[in-house]
Write a protein that holds these residues in place. Structure first.
Motif, PDB file in Angstrom:
ATOM      1  N   UNK A   1       0.626  -1.345   0.149  1.00 38.86           N
ATOM      2  CA  UNK A   1       0.090   0.049  -0.034  1.00 38.86           C
ATOM      3  C   UNK A   1       0.965   1.198  -0.126  1.00 38.86           C
ATOM      4  N   UNK A   2       2.279   1.040   0.153  1.00 42.23           N
ATOM      5  CA  UNK A   2       3.025   2.422   0.252  1.00 42.23           C
ATOM      6  C   UNK A   2       3.742   2.637  -1.173  1.00 42.23           C
ATOM      7  N   UNK A   3       2.602   2.860  -2.027  1.00 44.75           N
ATOM      8  CA  UNK A   3       2.992   3.104  -3.627  1.00 44.75           C
ATOM      9  C   UNK A   3       2.505   4.582  -4.087  1.00 44.75           C
ATOM     10  N   UNK A   4       2.227   5.533  -3.201  1.00 47.55           N
ATOM     11  CA  UNK A   4       1.829   6.599  -3.131  1.00 47.55           C
ATOM     12  C   UNK A   4       3.134   7.727  -3.556  1.00 47.55           C
ATOM     13  N   UNK A   5       3.053   8.573  -4.261  1.00 44.10           N
ATOM     14  CA  UNK A   5       4.169   9.547  -4.344  1.00 44.10           C
ATOM     15  C   UNK A   5       3.979  10.759  -3.088  1.00 44.10           C
ATOM     16  N   UNK A   6       3.754  10.362  -2.109  1.00 49.47           N
ATOM     17  CA  UNK A   6       3.690  11.092  -0.931  1.00 49.47           C
ATOM     18  C   UNK A   6       4.853  10.992   0.271  1.00 49.47           C
ATOM     19  N   UNK A   7       5.115  11.805   0.935  1.00 48.53           N
ATOM     20  CA  UNK A   7       5.885  11.641   2.064  1.00 48.53           C
ATOM     21  C   UNK A   7       5.793  10.525   2.866  1.00 48.53           C
ATOM     22  N   UNK A   8       4.568  10.122   3.235  1.00 46.88           N
ATOM     23  CA  UNK A   8       4.243   9.263   4.359  1.00 46.88           C
ATOM     24  C   UNK A   8       4.588   7.838   3.665  1.00 46.88           C
ATOM     25  N   UNK A   9       4.237   7.788   2.551  1.00 42.15           N
ATOM     26  CA  UNK A   9       4.719   6.568   1.866  1.00 42.15           C
ATOM     27  C   UNK A   9       6.057   6.109   1.653  1.00 42.15           C
TER      28      UNK A   9
ATOM     29  N   UNK B   1       9.949  17.507   4.433  1.00 42.49           N
ATOM     30  CA  UNK B   1       9.297  17.021   3.194  1.00 42.49           C
ATOM     31  C   UNK B   1       9.756  18.160   2.161  1.00 42.49           C
ATOM     32  N   UNK B   2       9.955  17.452   1.047  1.00 39.64           N
ATOM     33  CA  UNK B   2      10.288  18.420  -0.215  1.00 39.64           C
ATOM     34  C   UNK B   2       9.284  18.036  -1.482  1.00 39.64           C
ATOM     35  N   UNK B   3       8.810  18.825  -2.095  1.00 37.68           N
ATOM     36  CA  UNK B   3       8.021  18.661  -3.421  1.00 37.68           C
ATOM     37  C   UNK B   3       8.518  18.953  -4.517  1.00 37.68           C
ATOM     38  N   UNK B   4       8.751  17.985  -5.307  1.00 34.24           N
ATOM     39  CA  UNK B   4       9.062  18.612  -7.019  1.00 34.24           C
ATOM     40  C   UNK B   4       8.456  17.753  -7.772  1.00 34.24           C
ATOM     41  N   UNK B   5       8.427  18.357  -9.040  1.00 29.34           N
ATOM     42  CA  UNK B   5       7.664  17.908  -9.889  1.00 29.34           C
ATOM     43  C   UNK B   5       8.489  16.630 -10.774  1.00 29.34           C
ATOM     44  N   UNK B   6       7.765  15.594 -11.319  1.00 28.34           N
ATOM     45  CA  UNK B   6       8.035  14.725 -12.353  1.00 28.34           C
ATOM     46  C   UNK B   6       7.264  14.374 -13.190  1.00 28.34           C
ATOM     47  N   UNK B   7       7.660  13.354 -14.119  1.00 27.07           N
ATOM     48  CA  UNK B   7       6.751  13.332 -15.313  1.00 27.07           C
ATOM     49  C   UNK B   7       5.391  12.593 -14.931  1.00 27.07           C
ATOM     50  N   UNK B   8       5.492  11.897 -13.796  1.00 31.48           N
ATOM     51  CA  UNK B   8       4.145  11.390 -13.140  1.00 31.48           C
ATOM     52  C   UNK B   8       3.493  12.454 -12.415  1.00 31.48           C
ATOM     53  N   UNK B   9       4.120  13.665 -12.227  1.00 28.85           N
ATOM     54  CA  UNK B   9       3.137  14.849 -11.333  1.00 28.85           C
ATOM     55  C   UNK B   9       4.067  15.189 -10.227  1.00 28.85           C
ATOM     56  N   UNK B  10       3.308  15.714  -9.291  1.00 24.54           N
ATOM     57  CA  UNK B  10       4.123  16.241  -7.964  1.00 24.54           C
ATOM     58  C   UNK B  10       4.415  14.891  -7.090  1.00 24.54           C
ATOM     59  N   UNK B  11       5.718  15.004  -6.602  1.00 25.24           N
ATOM     60  CA  UNK B  11       6.232  13.672  -5.755  1.00 25.24           C
ATOM     61  C   UNK B  11       6.869  14.498  -4.591  1.00 25.24           C
ATOM     62  N   UNK B  12       6.669  13.860  -3.497  1.00 27.73           N
ATOM     63  CA  UNK B  12       7.201  14.272  -2.071  1.00 27.73           C
ATOM     64  C   UNK B  12       8.216  13.149  -1.853  1.00 27.73           C
ATOM     65  N   UNK B  13       9.360  13.889  -1.276  1.00 26.04           N
ATOM     66  CA  UNK B  13      10.679  13.234  -1.018  1.00 26.04           C
ATOM     67  C   UNK B  13      11.014  13.754   0.483  1.00 26.04           C
ATOM     68  N   UNK B  14      11.672  12.942   1.077  1.00 29.16           N
ATOM     69  CA  UNK B  14      12.450  13.507   2.225  1.00 29.16           C
ATOM     70  C   UNK B  14      13.840  13.461   2.450  1.00 29.16           C
ATOM     71  N   UNK B  15      14.279  14.662   3.064  1.00 31.60           N
ATOM     72  CA  UNK B  15      15.697  14.739   3.118  1.00 31.60           C
ATOM     73  C   UNK B  15      16.109  15.549   4.745  1.00 31.60           C
ATOM     74  N   UNK B  16      17.044  14.964   5.418  1.00 28.20           N
ATOM     75  CA  UNK B  16      17.512  15.150   6.552  1.00 28.20           C
ATOM     76  C   UNK B  16      17.264  16.764   7.027  1.00 28.20           C
TER      77      UNK B  16
END
Length: 352
Positions: free
Chosen positions: A173-181, A243-258
């Motif tokens: 279930x952790x396949x969403x492009x958000x920070x929690x996944x 949490x950082x947001x950036x745009x990819x080909x599939x749309x907005x994606x959230x990633x994590x950085x320290x």
């Protein structure tokens, strides 16, 4: 007290269930006890996403081990946090067995996801080695040149298979492009890495009168308490992220950085989180806190289990409690022990 708080929690459970891994409820209550005695209908397991449902139908005989793994993980969580303000309490008769606590991206959520993913990998791997599951078995790759004074033998546990099950099922279930996944995937993998890092050679001697003329060894998982102790250390040193947001080909994606660049960045084996934990001192239906009133505390401890910290400065009550225990035990030749039964009085300290 718990029942009153449970009523408070029920109002927010509907909001939680949208993102909550409610298949964890398999590990508690009548659902768990029925797995071994009744044919399993995958469609009857609440909260499965389509990928989990397909996995269940393809590997239905593994599902009792999956449930056992989650149960082992929950029990270990409750052991590790027994003296903490949040003590990994589960709620009966609800699918969201931890309440809203895990709806936030806190250290507590990081630990529970990691220990549950590790528990699934551990239980499935052990069941395969014990021959309880027909679709898997020993690790056949553990053969070849022997070591110094020993040779390969026994049944090496196939952690790769257990990890595959945990990864396919727990991460489904952790396949969403958000920070929690992203956080959950990272912490799930950290739990599995903990087992891999603690695998060890287990050996047995063969020979007359207990001699060790021949020693056979196999690859074994550690006791799960070892994993729990290790993951508790990881909880205490978990890395806070942003949490950082950036745009990819599939749309907005959230990633994590320290959050703090001057600290060593977390490795794959470390736990990560990005929301601050509540203090868990008072009951709160929104955060899922049960509070610490009536909790037993250690009056001699200066740690978090001590009455000062666990009771959040409110003070504590002391009452005498009588317990019946075995005493004056005598060994009789040969071979049994006889004991008397004594009543002893202890002071019990509970938070105000």
């Amino acid at each position: 007290m718990v029942c009153v708080v449970c009523v408070l929690l029920l109002g927010v459970l509907r909001c939680v269930l949208g993102t909550y891994p409610i298949w964890w409820s398999l590990a508690v209550g009548p659902q768990f006890s029925s797995l071994a005695s009744q044919p399993l209908l995958c469609s009857s397991i609440p909260g499965l996403v389509p990928k989990q449902l397909r996995f269940c139908r393809n590997y239905v005989e593994i599902m009792p081990s999956v449930a056992q793994g989650v149960k082992v993980g929950i029990q270990e969580c409750q052991h590790q946090f027994r003296g903490r303000r949040w003590n990994c309490t589960t709620i009966n008769h609800t699918l969201a067995i931890f309440g809203p606590v895990l709806d936030r991206a806190t250290r507590e959520s990081a630990f529970v996801h990691a220990i549950a993913a590790a528990g699934v990998a551990f239980a499935v791997t052990r069941a395969c080695a014990e021959g309880s599951v027909a679709v898997c078995g020993c690790d056949s790759r553990r053969k070849g040149p022997p070591g110094d004074g020993w040779k390969w033998g026994g049944c090496s546990e196939d952690l790769d298979f257990g990890n595959m099950v945990s990864r396919e099922f727990a991460d489904a279930r952790e396949n969403r492009p958000d920070a929690r996944s992203a956080m959950n995937r990272h912490n799930n993998e950290a739990g599995r890495i903990a087992i891999a890092d603690h695998m060890f050679l287990k050996c047995k001697c063969h020979g007359l009168s207990g001699s060790c003329e021949v020693k056979t060894c196999w690859w074994s998982q550690p006791d799960f308490r070892t994993i729990g102790d290790y993951m508790k250390d990881k909880y205490d040193s978990a890395s806070e992220m942003i949490v950082e947001k950036h745009r990819e080909s599939r749309g907005w994606v959230e990633t994590l950085r320290p959050k703090y660049a001057f600290f060593k960045p977390p490795s794959e084996a470390d736990l990560v989180y990005y929301e601050t934990s509540p203090n868990f001192c008072e009951p709160n239906g929104e955060t899922g806190s049960f509070g610490t009133r009536e909790r037993v505390c250690n009056v001699t401890s200066h740690g978090i289990d001590g009455c000062e910290l666990l009771c959040c400065g409110r003070g504590h009550n002391t009452r005498a409690e009588s317990r019946r225990e075995k005493c004056h035990c005598v060994f009789h030749w040969c071979c049994y022990v006889s004991c008397q039964e004594c009543t002893r009085t202890y002071d019990l300290h509970t938070c105000k």
